[in-house]
Design a protein around this motif. Structure first.
Motif, mmCIF file in Angstrom:
data_model
loop_
_atom_site.group_PDB
_atom_site.id
_atom_site.type_symbol
_atom_site.label_atom_id
_atom_site.label_comp_id
_atom_site.label_asym_id
_atom_site.label_seq_id
_atom_site.Cartn_x
_atom_site.Cartn_y
_atom_site.Cartn_z
ATOM 1 N N SER A 104 0.845 -1.202 0.000
ATOM 2 C CA SER A 104 0.000 0.000 0.000
ATOM 3 C C SER A 104 0.876 1.247 0.000
ATOM 4 O O SER A 104 1.845 1.325 0.758
ATOM 5 N N GLY A 105 0.557 2.193 -0.860
ATOM 6 C CA GLY A 105 1.322 3.438 -0.915
ATOM 7 C C GLY A 105 2.380 3.464 -1.996
ATOM 8 O O GLY A 105 3.024 4.485 -2.219
ATOM 9 N N VAL A 106 2.567 2.340 -2.706
ATOM 10 C CA VAL A 106 3.610 2.302 -3.736
ATOM 11 C C VAL A 106 3.246 3.216 -4.918
ATOM 12 O O VAL A 106 4.123 3.838 -5.517
ATOM 13 N N PHE A 107 1.959 3.322 -5.246
ATOM 14 C CA PHE A 107 1.518 4.209 -6.332
ATOM 15 C C PHE A 107 0.682 5.387 -5.837
ATOM 16 O O PHE A 107 0.559 6.392 -6.524
ATOM 17 N N LEU A 108 0.053 5.215 -4.689
ATOM 18 C CA LEU A 108 -0.916 6.203 -4.217
ATOM 19 C C LEU A 108 -0.505 6.715 -2.840
ATOM 20 O O LEU A 108 -0.532 5.968 -1.865
ATOM 21 N N GLU A 109 -0.076 7.971 -2.803
ATOM 22 C CA GLU A 109 0.312 8.594 -1.533
ATOM 23 C C GLU A 109 -0.955 9.012 -0.804
ATOM 24 O O GLU A 109 -1.746 9.794 -1.336
ATOM 25 N N ARG A 110 -1.160 8.465 0.391
ATOM 26 C CA ARG A 110 -2.364 8.785 1.169
ATOM 27 C C ARG A 110 -1.923 9.520 2.425
ATOM 28 O O ARG A 110 -0.869 9.243 2.960
ATOM 29 N N GLY A 111 -2.766 10.373 2.913
ATOM 30 C CA GLY A 111 -2.448 11.163 4.102
ATOM 31 C C GLY A 111 -3.148 12.495 3.954
ATOM 32 O O GLY A 111 -4.176 12.591 3.297
ATOM 33 N N ASP A 112 -2.576 13.547 4.549
ATOM 34 C CA ASP A 112 -3.184 14.874 4.397
ATOM 35 C C ASP A 112 -3.001 15.382 2.978
ATOM 36 O O ASP A 112 -3.712 16.276 2.525
ATOM 37 N N TRP A 113 -2.002 14.842 2.280
ATOM 38 C CA TRP A 113 -1.711 15.225 0.900
ATOM 39 C C TRP A 113 -1.832 13.964 0.042
ATOM 40 O O TRP A 113 -1.261 12.945 0.362
ATOM 41 N N LEU A 114 -2.600 14.044 -1.021
ATOM 42 C CA LEU A 114 -2.801 12.875 -1.888
ATOM 43 C C LEU A 114 -2.123 13.101 -3.226
ATOM 44 O O LEU A 114 -2.200 14.196 -3.785
#
Length: 260
Positions: A104-114
């Motif tokens: 998870s997170g390898v292509f899609l940065e999740r958090g306060d900034w996407l």
């Protein structure tokens, strides 16, 4: 060392952490339609329509955007709690489509900034298209690449995507018309006709493209075809309540041997 060189050749800025190399390539398409394709050619199914909209939104914001802005764009009228929950589900669904079988997170940065994380394993067609559009007219291979580009962005009912669609729809014929001018300067009227003809198929009222196509047809000995270009341009402009510019009129008079 040699590993850094090899990594750069593959498109990684440095030797990547093994967790950051999913072992497969994903292609994101937002030109023409929104789709995600694995390198085995398998088109990924959308669990939710909103996940598709979120992908289009992220594609038109390559640097990313705040999570609240994305949530507001997708669920503008929802109560805060409901909007937040729906957005979390949508983000998870998009992650499933993009990253199934990877960390998870390898292509899609999740958090306060996407954002979609750029890298050698993620290809976004819009990003590649803007890179082509941003090259100088006459750059090797540019005209052929522009001729291959889809005419429009996917129709997604989000303001940011609609704005990007307008920008793209203006930039593509402009770039093609510039290629036509370069081809004329290089005495390649056949290539100029290809470029200008494509530009006019996208925007029939594009005067620089029409002038280039008139010149190209004339150079190819097709006087009648040049006349048809001028007539079609005049009609397209009339639909907008406009007339050809004096420069365009003068060109037609010179090519056809007529005087106004």
């Amino acid at each position: 060392g040699p590993l850094t060189g090899a990594a750069r050749l593959l498109g990684y800025p440095a030797v990547p952490d093994p967790a950051d190399t999913p072992g497969f390539e994903v292609r994101v398409q937002v030109l023409g339609r929104v789709a995600v394709t694995r390198e085995d050619g398998r088109v990924r199914e959308w669990g939710r329509a909103k996940a598709r909209d979120l992908l289009a939104l992220l594609a038109v914001h390559p640097a990313g955007l705040p999570r609240e802005a994305a949530q507001e764009a997708l669920f503008p009228d929802a109560d805060p709690g409901v909007g937040e929950r729906n957005f979390r589900v949508t983000l998870h669904a998009l992650g499933q489509v993009l990253e199934e079988g990877a960390r998870s997170g390898v292509f899609l940065e999740r958090g306060d900034w996407l954002r979609l994380r750029p890298g050698a394993d993620l290809h976004v067609d819009l990003t590649a298209a803007w890179a082509q559009l941003g090259q100088a007219a006459g750059a090797p291979g540019r005209l052929d690449a522009l001729l291959e580009l889809p005419p429009t962005l996917a129709d997604v009912d989000l303001d940011d995507v609609a704005r990007e669609a307008e920008r793209y729809a203006a930039a593509l014929p402009e770039a093609l018309a510039a290629e036509a001018d370069v081809a004329l300067a290089l005495a390649r009227p056949d290539r100029a006709a290809l470029a200008a003809g494509r530009a006019l198929s996208l925007d029939p009222a594009h005067e620089p493209a029409a002038r280039a196509l008139m010149r190209a047809q004339h150079a190819l000995g097709r006087g009648a075809a040049a006349g048809r270009v001028y007539a079609a341009l005049t009609a397209a402009l009339a639909d907008l309540g406009l007339k050809p510019l004096p420069e365009t009129q003068a060109l037609w008079q010179a090519l056809s041997g007529t005087r106004g």
